[in-house]
Design an enzyme around this catalytic site. Structure first.
Site, PDB file in Angstrom:
ATOM      1  N   GLU A 251       3.665  -7.098  16.504  1.00 48.67           N
ATOM      2  CA  GLU A 251       2.804  -7.595  17.592  1.00 48.67           C
ATOM      3  C   GLU A 251       2.612  -9.116  17.530  1.00 48.67           C
ATOM      4  O   GLU A 251       2.549  -9.792  18.530  1.00 48.67           O
ATOM      5  CB  GLU A 251       1.416  -6.940  17.538  1.00 48.67           C
ATOM      6  CG  GLU A 251       1.417  -5.444  17.709  1.00 48.67           C
ATOM      7  CD  GLU A 251       1.570  -4.727  16.364  1.00 48.67           C
ATOM      8  OE1 GLU A 251       0.552  -4.361  15.795  1.00 48.67           O
ATOM      9  OE2 GLU A 251       2.724  -4.552  15.889  1.00 48.67           O
TER      10      GLU A 251
ATOM     11  N   ARG B  42       0.814  -1.218   0.000  1.00 51.61           N
ATOM     12  CA  ARG B  42       0.000   0.000   0.000  1.00 51.61           C
ATOM     13  C   ARG B  42       0.841   1.257   0.000  1.00 51.61           C
ATOM     14  O   ARG B  42       0.443   2.287  -0.561  1.00 51.61           O
ATOM     15  CB  ARG B  42      -0.973   0.005   1.188  1.00 51.61           C
ATOM     16  CG  ARG B  42      -2.165  -0.920   1.004  1.00 51.61           C
ATOM     17  CD  ARG B  42      -3.173  -0.749   2.133  1.00 51.61           C
ATOM     18  NE  ARG B  42      -2.617  -1.169   3.398  1.00 51.61           N
ATOM     19  CZ  ARG B  42      -2.715  -2.400   3.903  1.00 51.61           C
ATOM     20  NH1 ARG B  42      -3.381  -3.327   3.249  1.00 51.61           N
ATOM     21  NH2 ARG B  42      -2.169  -2.686   5.061  1.00 51.61           N
TER      22      ARG B  42
END
Lengths: 171, 171
Positions: free
Chosen positions: A95, A58
């Site tokens: 994460e 993106r």
């Protein structure tokens, strides 16, 4: 122009508990897309940018137009195995496990001034890793530009050594 | 400007027997990158393009700047699982097995005029699948623009129903 109108919230994508910010309506609208890339380019226009680097995939959608507006080259920062020539690689913790970014060693000459672009700043882990990768090749990072910053995730703290410009701030 | 000078040949990438054409030197050179995107945009500038669609991920690097130059929206055509909203999906055969492309159903309104962009035309399998996906949503394809065409692979035959513009032709 209120770009927030062109951001769609998707619950539980790509996994349960994540609120995904979908920027495809913004890209698909000619005025919103043009406004976004021109505004970020304009903010950095006097900074003598040699190259714009952006993270797959993106980031390419915003970084590449900003490079052409600024008259700069474009450096793709990619996932493992995508770049065919001599690469420098950076492993880093996200994460949910380890991630890897790669860049061509000859994509940057020492001392070149780099503008870093991504669509969205969340925790800043990917952006920090991309920054360190570019700097390890001698690139001088002039700043980071984002379309959206998710303020609550405090990515700005991780990038505090760099000038940062964001068009839309969300909680 | 001779863009071929900025294309690097990589033997046996991504697998043995493939001669990979690496366009990262072209992207990294401000003049070559700007010349490439402006030349393709210029070829289609009178065609009333509503949106530019490009295939992940290298296609984004050329398609997104061409969209902003033309004042068009941008439609990402992606690998499976990347787009978060209602998608239309196309499975198709490549040389080494099946592949899948996806696009958001609301990315295109029926009758919109689409310019399709990718970095390189090889056998044309991906380009044809992307074309059929866009047309299945009612998009009207005005043409295909490539930076490089590998003539020997005859991708142009697969795309013969579309006007096609390519900046560099290689064997």
């Amino acid at each position: 122009m209120d770009l927030a109108e062109y951001i769609r919230n998707i619950q539980d994508f790509p996994q349960k508990g994540i609120l995904f910010r979908d920027l495809t309506p913004l890209m698909g609208n000619p005025e919103a897309f043009s406004y976004a890339v021109k505004s970020i380019a304009d903010f950095f226009k006097d900074k003598k940018i040699d190259k714009v680097a952006a993270v797959e995939a993106r980031g390419f959608i915003f970084g590449a137009p900003i490079a052409t507006i600024l008259g700069a080259g474009f450096v793709p920062v990619r996932k493992p195995g995508k770049l065919p020539f001599d690469i420098k690689r950076k492993e880093f913790q996200l994460e949910y496990g380890m991630s890897i970014l790669e860049v061509h060693k000859d994509a940057i000459k020492s001392g070149e001034r780099l503008l870093m672009i991504d669509d969205l700043l969340a925790t800043g882990g990917t952006a920090l890793a991309a920054s360190e990768l570019i700097e390890s090749l001698g690139g001088e990072i002039v700043g980071w530009g984002f379309v959206v910053t998710l303020k609550d995730l405090k990515g700005e703290e991780k990038l505090k050594k760099y000038p940062l410009f964001s068009l839309v701030n969300l909680d």
